[in-house]
Design a protein around this motif. Structure first.
Motif, PDB file in Angstrom:
ATOM      1  N   SER A  17     -44.180 -45.445  -7.566  1.00 28.73           N
ATOM      2  CA  SER A  17     -44.801 -44.216  -8.077  1.00 28.73           C
ATOM      3  C   SER A  17     -43.800 -43.062  -8.100  1.00 28.73           C
ATOM      4  CB  SER A  17     -46.002 -43.828  -7.218  1.00 28.73           C
ATOM      5  OG  SER A  17     -46.998 -44.821  -7.255  1.00 28.73           O
ATOM      6  N   TYR A  18     -43.924 -42.208  -9.110  1.00 32.07           N
ATOM      7  CA  TYR A  18     -43.080 -41.016  -9.215  1.00 32.07           C
ATOM      8  C   TYR A  18     -43.475 -40.022  -8.135  1.00 32.07           C
ATOM      9  CZ  TYR A  18     -41.004 -36.711 -11.002  1.00 32.07           C
ATOM     10  OH  TYR A  18     -40.286 -35.553 -11.124  1.00 32.07           O
ATOM     11  N   ARG A  19     -42.480 -39.491  -7.427  1.00 27.53           N
ATOM     12  CA  ARG A  19     -42.758 -38.596  -6.310  1.00 27.53           C
ATOM     13  C   ARG A  19     -42.364 -37.146  -6.568  1.00 27.53           C
ATOM     14  NH1 ARG A  19     -41.267 -41.234  -0.548  1.00 27.53           N
ATOM     15  NH2 ARG A  19     -41.503 -39.008  -0.074  1.00 27.53           N
ATOM     16  N   GLY A  20     -41.461 -36.899  -7.504  1.00 24.74           N
ATOM     17  CA  GLY A  20     -41.008 -35.536  -7.744  1.00 24.74           C
ATOM     18  C   GLY A  20     -39.519 -35.394  -7.507  1.00 24.74           C
ATOM     19  N   PRO A  21     -38.985 -34.189  -7.715  1.00 22.90           N
ATOM     20  CA  PRO A  21     -37.540 -33.984  -7.615  1.00 22.90           C
ATOM     21  C   PRO A  21     -37.022 -33.857  -6.188  1.00 22.90           C
ATOM     22  CG  PRO A  21     -38.616 -31.926  -8.160  1.00 22.90           C
ATOM     23  CD  PRO A  21     -39.692 -32.978  -8.165  1.00 22.90           C
ATOM     24  N   GLY A  22     -37.909 -33.773  -5.205  1.00 25.28           N
ATOM     25  CA  GLY A  22     -37.489 -33.587  -3.825  1.00 25.28           C
ATOM     26  C   GLY A  22     -37.506 -32.131  -3.415  1.00 25.28           C
ATOM     27  N   ILE A  23     -37.368 -31.900  -2.119  1.00 27.66           N
ATOM     28  CA  ILE A  23     -37.591 -30.562  -1.581  1.00 27.66           C
ATOM     29  C   ILE A  23     -36.573 -29.539  -2.063  1.00 27.66           C
ATOM     30  CG2 ILE A  23     -36.367 -31.104   0.580  1.00 27.66           C
ATOM     31  CD1 ILE A  23     -38.471 -29.273   1.990  1.00 27.66           C
ATOM     32  N   LYS A  24     -35.289 -29.857  -2.075  1.00 26.57           N
ATOM     33  CA  LYS A  24     -34.268 -28.876  -2.440  1.00 26.57           C
ATOM     34  C   LYS A  24     -34.399 -28.447  -3.900  1.00 26.57           C
ATOM     35  CE  LYS A  24     -29.276 -27.990  -2.157  1.00 26.57           C
ATOM     36  NZ  LYS A  24     -29.069 -27.544  -3.548  1.00 26.57           N
ATOM     37  N   LYS A  25     -34.358 -29.415  -4.798  1.00 27.01           N
ATOM     38  CA  LYS A  25     -34.460 -29.117  -6.225  1.00 27.01           C
ATOM     39  C   LYS A  25     -35.836 -28.540  -6.559  1.00 27.01           C
ATOM     40  CE  LYS A  25     -33.236 -29.388 -10.616  1.00 27.01           C
ATOM     41  NZ  LYS A  25     -32.191 -28.517 -11.199  1.00 27.01           N
ATOM     42  N   GLY A  26     -36.876 -29.103  -5.954  1.00 32.21           N
ATOM     43  CA  GLY A  26     -38.234 -28.651  -6.244  1.00 32.21           C
ATOM     44  C   GLY A  26     -38.474 -27.205  -5.852  1.00 32.21           C
ATOM     45  N   GLN A  69     -39.909 -25.930   8.037  1.00 26.22           N
ATOM     46  CA  GLN A  69     -38.802 -25.031   8.353  1.00 26.22           C
ATOM     47  C   GLN A  69     -38.004 -24.647   7.108  1.00 26.22           C
ATOM     48  OE1 GLN A  69     -38.187 -23.495  11.250  1.00 26.22           O
ATOM     49  NE2 GLN A  69     -40.096 -24.432  11.928  1.00 26.22           N
ATOM     50  N   ILE A  70     -37.926 -25.552   6.148  1.00 27.21           N
ATOM     51  CA  ILE A  70     -37.204 -25.280   4.896  1.00 27.21           C
ATOM     52  C   ILE A  70     -38.100 -24.537   3.907  1.00 27.21           C
ATOM     53  CG2 ILE A  70     -36.031 -26.344   2.926  1.00 27.21           C
ATOM     54  CD1 ILE A  70     -35.449 -28.760   4.815  1.00 27.21           C
ATOM     55  N   ALA A  71     -39.316 -25.050   3.726  1.00 33.52           N
ATOM     56  CA  ALA A  71     -40.213 -24.538   2.681  1.00 33.52           C
ATOM     57  C   ALA A  71     -40.720 -23.122   2.958  1.00 33.52           C
ATOM     58  CB  ALA A  71     -41.400 -25.484   2.513  1.00 33.52           C
ATOM     59  N   LYS A  72     -40.792 -22.732   4.217  1.00 30.10           N
ATOM     60  CA  LYS A  72     -41.355 -21.425   4.563  1.00 30.10           C
ATOM     61  C   LYS A  72     -40.590 -20.264   3.941  1.00 30.10           C
ATOM     62  CE  LYS A  72     -38.775 -20.728   8.875  1.00 30.10           C
ATOM     63  NZ  LYS A  72     -38.843 -20.537  10.324  1.00 30.10           N
ATOM     64  N   ASP A  73     -39.314 -20.466   3.623  1.00 34.42           N
ATOM     65  CA  ASP A  73     -38.507 -19.400   3.036  1.00 34.42           C
ATOM     66  C   ASP A  73     -38.740 -19.240   1.534  1.00 34.42           C
ATOM     67  OD1 ASP A  73     -37.330 -18.826   5.490  1.00 34.42           O
ATOM     68  OD2 ASP A  73     -35.748 -20.323   5.204  1.00 34.42           O
ATOM     69  N   PHE A  74     -39.494 -20.162   0.940  1.00 33.41           N
ATOM     70  CA  PHE A  74     -39.744 -20.130  -0.499  1.00 33.41           C
ATOM     71  C   PHE A  74     -41.228 -19.951  -0.834  1.00 33.41           C
ATOM     72  CE2 PHE A  74     -35.812 -22.416   0.068  1.00 33.41           C
ATOM     73  CZ  PHE A  74     -35.011 -22.036  -1.010  1.00 33.41           C
ATOM     74  N   GLU A 105     -47.059 -25.700  13.573  1.00 37.74           N
ATOM     75  CA  GLU A 105     -45.798 -25.196  13.007  1.00 37.74           C
ATOM     76  C   GLU A 105     -46.052 -24.367  11.757  1.00 37.74           C
ATOM     77  OE1 GLU A 105     -41.812 -24.558  13.448  1.00 37.74           O
ATOM     78  OE2 GLU A 105     -43.096 -25.761  14.771  1.00 37.74           O
ATOM     79  N   ALA A 106     -46.987 -24.816  10.927  1.00 32.72           N
ATOM     80  CA  ALA A 106     -47.339 -24.046   9.729  1.00 32.72           C
ATOM     81  C   ALA A 106     -47.923 -22.693  10.128  1.00 32.72           C
ATOM     82  CB  ALA A 106     -48.338 -24.824   8.877  1.00 32.72           C
ATOM     83  N   GLY A 107     -48.763 -22.687  11.143  1.00 34.66           N
ATOM     84  CA  GLY A 107     -49.334 -21.435  11.624  1.00 34.66           C
ATOM     85  C   GLY A 107     -48.281 -20.478  12.141  1.00 34.66           C
ATOM     86  N   LYS A 108     -47.270 -21.005  12.828  1.00 38.46           N
ATOM     87  CA  LYS A 108     -46.218 -20.173  13.412  1.00 38.46           C
ATOM     88  C   LYS A 108     -45.382 -19.436  12.368  1.00 38.46           C
ATOM     89  CE  LYS A 108     -45.437 -22.741  17.726  1.00 38.46           C
ATOM     90  NZ  LYS A 108     -44.475 -23.629  18.433  1.00 38.46           N
ATOM     91  N   THR A 109     -45.377 -19.915  11.140  1.00 34.67           N
ATOM     92  CA  THR A 109     -44.603 -19.232  10.091  1.00 34.67           C
ATOM     93  C   THR A 109     -45.181 -17.862   9.764  1.00 34.67           C
ATOM     94  OG1 THR A 109     -45.899 -20.135   8.239  1.00 34.67           O
ATOM     95  CG2 THR A 109     -44.035 -21.467   9.032  1.00 34.67           C
TER      96      THR A 109
END
Length: 275
Positions: free
Chosen positions: A63-72, A98-103, A122-126
């Motif tokens: 199954s297609y998953r997407g471009p990944g976290i960095k490119k996405g 930790q990566i996605a919270k900045d975007f 962890e999501a709450g702590k952001t």
């Protein structure tokens, strides 16, 4: 109740989360976000743009998953800057948060991960708004435990999204009692109209769906008094790389949303008259 980017989430004021299931290309994402912004601005309803950089929960290894976290995240950030829209995407681990919270303006916890305490905390702590998809295996009252996990971090920016409950094999059903039950917990409740008509694993190596029932279920949800609506929208769902059978064609979205806003306003007016 709280802000998300440049929009306000308010009690009894409808908002929309919408966008393609997964990032297929920058072109499709820009085309969809531009049109969705035009539609929602004309209808005066707040929009949060959604698309996944990685669909970790897939039926098949092929199954297609997407471009990944960095490119996405780079592509999502371009949409955010170009169209001035708050952005939502789903995360799948503490490390991703930790990566996605900045975007991201909204961190979404997928339904199958809604009981993963480390992720929820962890999501709450952001300090960012957290949208938790209610698991297909959870009763409405079980959501209270999820809310308490996020609130333990002093984060009150919580959204709960109903996306259907497992009903036998390869099928989902919506219990409309869940909306008032979860809403009584003091958090905004969203109805995921597109995943609720999904047939999980229904096509063998991928999920199927029944998009023809989206208008009916979404009308009923709005009549029950939800705070928001979640739609996956695509210019050509039948050619989409993920969840095509349960996505709405972009060209049909405006008329559906107009109808739903009319129902919302009617219910709101009737409620104020009876209060």
């Amino acid at each position: 109740m709280f802000s998300i980017g440049n929009i306000e989430i308010k009690r009894d004021e409808l908002f929309v989360i919408a966008g393609p299931c997964v990032i297929e290309s920058e072109e499709i994402l820009f085309k969809t976000s531009e049109k969705l912004k035009e539609i929602t601005q004309n209808l005066k309803i707040p929009l949060i743009f959604k698309s996944s950089y990685d669909k970790a929960n897939r039926s098949s290894i092929k199954s297609y998953r997407g471009p990944g976290i960095k490119k996405g995240l780079e592509i999502l950030n371009k949409v955010k800057e170009e169209f001035d829209l708050p952005i939502l995407s789903d995360v799948h681990s503490v490390e991703e948060i930790q990566i996605a919270k900045d975007f991201l303006d909204v961190i979404q916890i997928p339904a199958f991960l809604c009981r993963q305490t480390d992720m929820i905390v962890e999501a709450g702590k952001t300090g960012k708004p957290v949208n938790v998809k209610k698991g297909q295996f959870l009763a409405p009252w079980d959501v209270k435990n999820i809310i308490e996990k996020i609130e333990s971090t002093d984060n009150k920016k919580i959204i709960i999204t109903e996306r259907g409950t497992s009903f036998g094999y390869n099928n989902l059903i919506v219990d409309f009692r869940s909306f008032p039950i979860i809403r009584s917990m003091g958090v905004p409740v969203v109805f995921d109209a597109t995943h609720s008509v999904q047939l999980p694993g229904g096509a063998g190596t991928c999920s199927s769906g029944q998009r023809e029932f989206i208008p009916y279920l979404s009308r009923a949800a709005v009549a029950c008094g939800v705070d928001g609506l979640f739609f996956e929208v695509h210019p050509e769902p039948d050619r989409a790389l993920c969840d095509g059978p349960n996505m709405i064609p972009l060209k049909e979205f405006k008329e559906l949303l107009k109808f739903l806003i009319e129902i919302h306003n009617t219910v709101k007016n009737l409620s104020s008259m009876n209060s």
